[in-house]
Design a protein around this motif. Structure first.
Motif, PDB file in Angstrom:
ATOM      1  N   SER A   1     -14.222   8.899  -4.119  1.00 52.68           N
ATOM      2  CA  SER A   1     -13.279   7.832  -4.453  1.00 52.68           C
ATOM      3  C   SER A   1     -14.001   6.489  -4.523  1.00 52.68           C
ATOM      4  O   SER A   1     -14.983   6.259  -3.826  1.00 52.68           O
ATOM      5  CB  SER A   1     -12.156   7.773  -3.416  1.00 52.68           C
ATOM      6  OG  SER A   1     -11.366   8.953  -3.466  1.00 52.68           O
ATOM      7  N   THR A   2     -13.485   5.608  -5.368  1.00 50.44           N
ATOM      8  CA  THR A   2     -14.097   4.292  -5.556  1.00 50.44           C
ATOM      9  C   THR A   2     -13.017   3.204  -5.515  1.00 50.44           C
ATOM     10  O   THR A   2     -11.837   3.506  -5.742  1.00 50.44           O
ATOM     11  CB  THR A   2     -14.840   4.221  -6.907  1.00 50.44           C
ATOM     12  OG1 THR A   2     -13.932   4.539  -7.969  1.00 50.44           O
ATOM     13  CG2 THR A   2     -16.005   5.199  -6.937  1.00 50.44           C
TER      14      THR A   2
ATOM     15  N   ASP B   1       1.065   6.454   1.461  1.00 47.51           N
ATOM     16  CA  ASP B   1       1.623   6.334   0.112  1.00 47.51           C
ATOM     17  C   ASP B   1       0.795   7.127  -0.896  1.00 47.51           C
ATOM     18  O   ASP B   1       1.348   7.718  -1.837  1.00 47.51           O
ATOM     19  CB  ASP B   1       1.684   4.859  -0.299  1.00 47.51           C
ATOM     20  CG  ASP B   1       2.756   4.083   0.462  1.00 47.51           C
ATOM     21  OD1 ASP B   1       3.653   4.720   1.059  1.00 47.51           O
ATOM     22  OD2 ASP B   1       2.685   2.838   0.472  1.00 47.51           O
ATOM     23  N   ASP B   2      -0.524   7.163  -0.702  1.00 43.65           N
ATOM     24  CA  ASP B   2      -1.383   7.960  -1.591  1.00 43.65           C
ATOM     25  C   ASP B   2      -1.029   9.443  -1.508  1.00 43.65           C
ATOM     26  O   ASP B   2      -0.998  10.146  -2.534  1.00 43.65           O
ATOM     27  CB  ASP B   2      -2.854   7.771  -1.218  1.00 43.65           C
ATOM     28  CG  ASP B   2      -3.373   6.370  -1.530  1.00 43.65           C
ATOM     29  OD1 ASP B   2      -2.665   5.598  -2.199  1.00 43.65           O
ATOM     30  OD2 ASP B   2      -4.500   6.064  -1.091  1.00 43.65           O
ATOM     31  N   ILE B   3      -0.785   9.922  -0.297  1.00 42.29           N
ATOM     32  CA  ILE B   3      -0.421  11.334  -0.123  1.00 42.29           C
ATOM     33  C   ILE B   3       0.863  11.642  -0.889  1.00 42.29           C
ATOM     34  O   ILE B   3       0.978  12.688  -1.550  1.00 42.29           O
ATOM     35  CB  ILE B   3      -0.274  11.679   1.376  1.00 42.29           C
ATOM     36  CG1 ILE B   3      -1.617  11.536   2.098  1.00 42.29           C
ATOM     37  CG2 ILE B   3       0.262  13.100   1.558  1.00 42.29           C
ATOM     38  CD1 ILE B   3      -1.516  11.603   3.606  1.00 42.29           C
ATOM     39  N   GLU B   4       1.820  10.734  -0.834  1.00 42.26           N
ATOM     40  CA  GLU B   4       3.070  10.928  -1.590  1.00 42.26           C
ATOM     41  C   GLU B   4       2.812  10.919  -3.099  1.00 42.26           C
ATOM     42  O   GLU B   4       3.407  11.703  -3.839  1.00 42.26           O
ATOM     43  CB  GLU B   4       4.076   9.834  -1.227  1.00 42.26           C
ATOM     44  CG  GLU B   4       5.040  10.214  -0.133  1.00 42.26           C
ATOM     45  CD  GLU B   4       5.887  11.421  -0.515  1.00 42.26           C
ATOM     46  OE1 GLU B   4       6.939  11.248  -1.173  1.00 42.26           O
ATOM     47  OE2 GLU B   4       5.503  12.545  -0.160  1.00 42.26           O
ATOM     48  N   GLU B   5       1.937  10.029  -3.542  1.00 47.06           N
ATOM     49  CA  GLU B   5       1.585   9.993  -4.973  1.00 47.06           C
ATOM     50  C   GLU B   5       0.962  11.318  -5.403  1.00 47.06           C
ATOM     51  O   GLU B   5       1.238  11.830  -6.492  1.00 47.06           O
ATOM     52  CB  GLU B   5       0.614   8.841  -5.245  1.00 47.06           C
ATOM     53  CG  GLU B   5       1.221   7.458  -5.121  1.00 47.06           C
ATOM     54  CD  GLU B   5       1.929   7.000  -6.382  1.00 47.06           C
ATOM     55  OE1 GLU B   5       1.930   7.752  -7.380  1.00 47.06           O
ATOM     56  OE2 GLU B   5       2.483   5.888  -6.376  1.00 47.06           O
TER      57      GLU B   5
ATOM     58  N   ILE C   1     -12.649  -1.762   1.906  1.00 42.89           N
ATOM     59  CA  ILE C   1     -11.593  -1.852   2.920  1.00 42.89           C
ATOM     60  C   ILE C   1     -10.403  -2.658   2.413  1.00 42.89           C
ATOM     61  O   ILE C   1      -9.414  -2.829   3.136  1.00 42.89           O
ATOM     62  CB  ILE C   1     -12.119  -2.467   4.234  1.00 42.89           C
ATOM     63  CG1 ILE C   1     -12.618  -3.900   4.004  1.00 42.89           C
ATOM     64  CG2 ILE C   1     -13.204  -1.576   4.843  1.00 42.89           C
ATOM     65  CD1 ILE C   1     -12.935  -4.646   5.287  1.00 42.89           C
ATOM     66  N   ASN C   2     -10.460  -3.124   1.175  1.00 43.32           N
ATOM     67  CA  ASN C   2      -9.340  -3.874   0.608  1.00 43.32           C
ATOM     68  C   ASN C   2      -8.167  -2.938   0.329  1.00 43.32           C
ATOM     69  O   ASN C   2      -8.343  -1.876  -0.266  1.00 43.32           O
ATOM     70  CB  ASN C   2      -9.767  -4.566  -0.693  1.00 43.32           C
ATOM     71  CG  ASN C   2     -10.802  -5.646  -0.452  1.00 43.32           C
ATOM     72  OD1 ASN C   2     -10.818  -6.285   0.602  1.00 43.32           O
ATOM     73  ND2 ASN C   2     -11.681  -5.846  -1.420  1.00 43.32           N
ATOM     74  N   ASN C   3      -6.981  -3.341   0.763  1.00 44.54           N
ATOM     75  CA  ASN C   3      -5.796  -2.496   0.595  1.00 44.54           C
ATOM     76  C   ASN C   3      -6.080  -1.070   1.052  1.00 44.54           C
ATOM     77  O   ASN C   3      -5.751  -0.095   0.379  1.00 44.54           O
ATOM     78  CB  ASN C   3      -5.324  -2.506  -0.863  1.00 44.54           C
ATOM     79  CG  ASN C   3      -4.883  -3.876  -1.307  1.00 44.54           C
ATOM     80  OD1 ASN C   3      -4.122  -4.550  -0.616  1.00 44.54           O
ATOM     81  ND2 ASN C   3      -5.373  -4.328  -2.449  1.00 44.54           N
ATOM     82  N   ASN C   4      -6.705  -0.965   2.193  1.00 41.56           N
ATOM     83  CA  ASN C   4      -7.073   0.331   2.761  1.00 41.56           C
ATOM     84  C   ASN C   4      -6.552   0.375   4.192  1.00 41.56           C
ATOM     85  O   ASN C   4      -7.201  -0.120   5.117  1.00 41.56           O
ATOM     86  CB  ASN C   4      -8.595   0.503   2.721  1.00 41.56           C
ATOM     87  CG  ASN C   4      -9.025   1.930   2.986  1.00 41.56           C
ATOM     88  OD1 ASN C   4      -8.267   2.724   3.541  1.00 41.56           O
ATOM     89  ND2 ASN C   4     -10.250   2.271   2.612  1.00 41.56           N
TER      90      ASN C   4
ATOM     91  N   GLY D   1      -3.463   1.557  -7.403  1.00 40.56           N
ATOM     92  CA  GLY D   1      -3.836   0.163  -7.241  1.00 40.56           C
ATOM     93  C   GLY D   1      -5.253  -0.035  -7.721  1.00 40.56           C
ATOM     94  O   GLY D   1      -5.651   0.456  -8.781  1.00 40.56           O
ATOM     95  N   GLU D   2      -6.075  -0.731  -6.913  1.00 40.46           N
ATOM     96  CA  GLU D   2      -7.468  -0.955  -7.289  1.00 40.46           C
ATOM     97  C   GLU D   2      -8.351   0.243  -6.956  1.00 40.46           C
ATOM     98  O   GLU D   2      -9.537   0.272  -7.305  1.00 40.46           O
ATOM     99  CB  GLU D   2      -8.009  -2.186  -6.560  1.00 40.46           C
ATOM    100  CG  GLU D   2      -8.158  -1.970  -5.057  1.00 40.46           C
ATOM    101  CD  GLU D   2      -8.295  -3.264  -4.281  1.00 40.46           C
ATOM    102  OE1 GLU D   2      -9.429  -3.580  -3.883  1.00 40.46           O
ATOM    103  OE2 GLU D   2      -7.280  -3.935  -4.086  1.00 40.46           O
TER     104      GLU D   2
END
Length: 318
Positions: A73-74, A89-93, A79-82, A19-20
């Protein structure tokens, strides 16, 4: 006492665009070893090179990443979409990026919350758990950590330093009071609040605090990420209903787990580890007698490294 394994460098470092968010991920150890992902604390704490050193690099393929908004990480402190579910989902990615079918999931403090929540959503992807300093994400735990009658009653001197930036804004809801300042346009107040928030947890995290650690914690860049992201999560009740993890623990209770907790942990009370172990049929709880919350007290290091060694022997024979 078993020490950390020797320092090693990553085999690879990359950034995944999720995402962002641009998320830092690294791989170290044996590329053909047992896959393990280590989840750092906070939320917002960032990973440490020493997290690699819990695991035998000859036996483990070690994956570490900085969660959204912290570490390398940036965008920084975003905190947007956090949320908890974004991180899961990040762990799965990350798992898919490395083409790993199943892995050992390890973590400390908030990392245990995230590990358990990930396991509940994706139990088929987890071979085992190693969890240190249990935090179940309940309101009672947040109230203990930030309340005058919780950890504040054990460390009243440090607690006064903690709440000092709030001035007249002090009330029973410390998290909300800090939220106003951490996301205020007044940069001076924001930095002072971020440092106080981060120092409070550090000062009560170990039986003996290294003064050099307190200096490093005051570094503004990391303090803002830790304070803003952690406050954001706690203000939103970790993005799940109260007692969600224990209510759903039966989904993963067949998966083997080592649970490690310091007897004198003032950040995360030991009763959470006790309750978790009672409901987790395939878990072993080890209480470390001369330790608090930090993942780098000698007794905790010894327990994690030994647990990782035992788990490697177990997983290699499966």
């Amino acid at each position: 006492m078993q020490p950390l394994y020797p320092k090693i460098k990553p085999n690879s470092e990359t950034f995944l665009q999720l995402g962002e968010h641009r998320v830092y991920v690294e791989e170290s150890g044996n590329p053909d070893g047992i896959p393990v992902i280590y989840l750092h604390g906070g939320p917002g704490g960032g990973s440490s090179p020493d997290h690699r050193r819990y695991f035998n690099p000859e036996k483990y393929r070690i994956i570490i990443f900085d969660q959204r908004g912290c570490g390398q990480s940036t965008p920084h402190a975003s905190i947007n979409n956090n949320s908890t579910w974004d991180l899961i989902d990040d762990i799965e990615e990350i798992r898919e990026h490395f083409a790993i079918s199943k892995w050992l999931v390890a973590g400390g403090s908030w990392g245990t919350t995230l590990a358990i929540a990930y396991g509940i959503k994706f139990p088929q992807r987890v071979s085992a758990f190693i969890l240190r300093g249990i935090f179940l994400g309940t309101q009672a735990e947040v109230d203990w950590l930030y309340g005058a009658n919780g950890a504040g009653a054990i460390y009243p001197d440090h607690y006064q330093d903690f709440i000092a930036p709030l001035g007249h804004e002090i009330n029973d809801d410390i998290v909300s009071a800090f939220n106003k300042q951490l996301f205020d346009s007044n940069e001076i107040a924001r930095i002072a609040s971020a440092k106080a928030w981060t120092l409070w947890e550090t000062k009560i995290s170990a039986l003996h605090i290294d003064k050099t650690e307190l200096v490093s914690v005051e570094e503004t860049h990391d303090a803002i990420a830790m304070a803003c992201i952690e406050n954001h999560y706690f203000a939103n009740k970790c993005f799940f209903e109260d007692n969600y993890l224990l209510n759903n623990i039966d989904v993963i209770s067949h998966i083997p787990a080592f649970i490690i907790h310091g007897r004198y942990d003032m950040v995360c009370q030991i009763k959470q580890a006790w309750l978790l172990a009672k409901q987790w049929q395939n878990a072993q709880l080890q209480i470390i007698p001369k330790a608090g919350h930090s993942g780098f007290e000698q007794g905790i290091i010894d327990a994690i490294c030994r647990a990782a060694d035992k788990m490697a022997d177990f997983l290699l024979t499966k």
